[in-house]
Design an enzyme around this catalytic site. Structure first.
Site, mmCIF file in Angstrom:
data_model
loop_
_atom_site.group_PDB
_atom_site.id
_atom_site.type_symbol
_atom_site.label_atom_id
_atom_site.label_comp_id
_atom_site.label_asym_id
_atom_site.label_seq_id
_atom_site.Cartn_x
_atom_site.Cartn_y
_atom_site.Cartn_z
ATOM 1 N N PRO A 131 -15.815 8.059 2.651
ATOM 2 C CA PRO A 131 -15.826 9.463 2.238
ATOM 3 C C PRO A 131 -14.913 10.359 3.071
ATOM 4 O O PRO A 131 -14.328 11.306 2.558
ATOM 5 C CB PRO A 131 -17.297 9.852 2.394
ATOM 6 C CG PRO A 131 -18.035 8.576 2.144
ATOM 7 C CD PRO A 131 -17.174 7.501 2.747
ATOM 8 N N GLU A 245 -0.589 -6.039 -2.426
ATOM 9 C CA GLU A 245 -1.292 -4.994 -3.172
ATOM 10 C C GLU A 245 -0.319 -3.921 -3.647
ATOM 11 O O GLU A 245 -0.382 -3.454 -4.791
ATOM 12 C CB GLU A 245 -2.376 -4.360 -2.301
ATOM 13 C CG GLU A 245 -3.122 -3.230 -3.004
ATOM 14 C CD GLU A 245 -4.199 -2.589 -2.137
ATOM 15 O OE1 GLU A 245 -4.805 -1.601 -2.597
ATOM 16 O OE2 GLU A 245 -4.431 -3.068 -1.006
ATOM 17 N N GLY A 367 -2.417 3.410 -0.905
ATOM 18 C CA GLY A 367 -1.628 4.217 0.022
ATOM 19 C C GLY A 367 -0.850 5.266 -0.746
ATOM 20 O O GLY A 367 -0.107 4.947 -1.679
#
Length: 385
Positions: A131, A245, A367
């Site tokens: 969070p 990724e 990212g």
């Protein structure tokens, strides 16, 4: 420009993927989007058709395919059909979760998880984001403390792709609060472990059917046998796997941009304005010319990155370049395509409308664009004295 990137085996696989999507995904996709969840049966069908788990070694029930061009085929066909929510979950499994287990897992871990992941029966996720912590992974607060032959895990994660369906979750945890970047490890949490719970299924701007969730860990006892890789090297393991990724996001981005362009090119020569097809207006031709040029130039670069990945030569910096450029291009192309569709581009029954909302996350996850530029910038700044 003639593209010579694929060989006959790849095109044969394209036929398999196309048939699978037409049979198992497209007829159900509207319902999944409305339900905000892809049926698990689609995962099982993907396993049977060889659409998921390609890189899993043959001894564990996979195909043992390391050539990423096959994954490019899947990305292109998913983009063509506009079934992006399904593709996002599959990509998370094949391009993110599986490589960690294939590269870092012990033989026992691989025998326990890989066969079922290849079959689509076991769905994986990776829990990095918290969070209060996004792209800054060193700010992770979720922690695990050793207790005998177990780790006691506490913390929260958010924005977790496959968060609802996931059966195994690779959790990035801080195992040594005083060791800086050497204080992180990877623990695999399994579905029924006491103290592991799922929060709400997050209601996103796009990718409606992709199950993104909050995860909570309260005194979860994770056996030492579920430590993935080396204790204290979690951050290193992440850095080693992030290029894959990020190139997977770039591949999906350029595939989505090309699909949006193709839908639009067809549409503008069907739609009429001022007594002639919109495609015969000079401005429309200029926009199409700009988009096609940008797509082909970017496609050429992404193809070279994929070949570098296959050769084990794709660097984190080059993956960052490809990721931010292709994902920002996707946003620009899709936005211009919506404009050329006029009011119909704002309607969700048109694939371009869904592509518009689905594209927005591409510059955020894996990212952000800003983080990608910082990675590249640091490499530039690290010039010889």
């Amino acid at each position: 420009m003639q593209r010579t990137f694929f060989e006959s085996d790849h095109e044969a696989y394209r036929h398999t993927v196309r048939e699978f999507l037409a049979r198992e995904v497209e007829p159900h996709y509207e319902r999944w989007e409305d339900d905000r969840l892809v049926d698990r049966s689609a995962w099982l069908a993907a396993g049977k058709s060889g659409i998921v788990g390609l890189a899993v070694p043959e001894r564990f029930g996979g195909s043992g395919v390391s050539d990423y061009r096959f994954r490019c085929i899947t990305a292109e066909e998913i983009a063509r059909t506009g079934t992006t929510s399904f593709g996002s979950g599959i990509s998370l499994q094949d391009d993110v979760a599986l490589p960690y287990i294939i590269d870092l897992g012990t033989d026992e871990q691989q025998r326990r998880w890989l066969p079922r992941m290849a079959a689509g029966d076991l769905i994986g996720a990776i829990a990095m984001t918290e969070p209060g912590t996004g792209s800054d992974l060193q700010g992770i607060k979720t922690s695990a403390v050793r207790d005998g032959d177990h780790w006691v895990l506490n913390g929260q994660k958010t924005f977790i792709t496959n968060g609802i369906h996931s059966d195994v979750v690779i959790v990035v945890v801080r195992t040594d609060p005083d060791a800086g970047s050497r204080g992180f490890s990877l623990l695999v949490v399994e579905r029924d472990m006491p103290g592991f719970s799922r929060g709400r299924k997050l209601h996103k701007v796009g990718l409606a059917a992709q199950d993104t969730a909050e995860l909570a860990f309260e005194d979860v006892r994770v056996p030492d046998a579920n430590l993935l890789g080396t204790e204290g090297k979690g951050f290193v393991h992440l850095m080693e796997h992030l290029p894959l990724e990020r190139i997977s996001i770039a591949v999906a981005a350029i595939a989505a941009a090309r699909a949006a362009y193709e839908w639009t090119r067809e549409y503008v020569f069907e739609r009429k304005a001022f007594g002639k097809p919109v495609g015969d207006l000079q401005n429309t031709r200029f926009v199409l010319a700009e988009m096609l040029t940008e797509i082909e130039v970017t496609q050429s670069h992404i193809d070279q990155c994929v070949l570098a990945l296959n050769a084990g030569e794709l660097t984190a910096v080059d993956a960052a370049k490809a990721k931010w450029w292709a994902s920002e291009l996707q946003k620009r192309v899709v936005d211009r395509c919506v404009q050329l569709h006029g009011g119909y581009g704002f309607m969700m029954e048109y694939p371009i409308g869904r592509a518009f909302v689905d594209s927005r996350v591409q510059t955020l996850y894996g990212g952000t664009t800003e983080v990608m530029k910082e990675i590249i910038g640091r490499d530039i700044a690290a010039r010889p004295a």
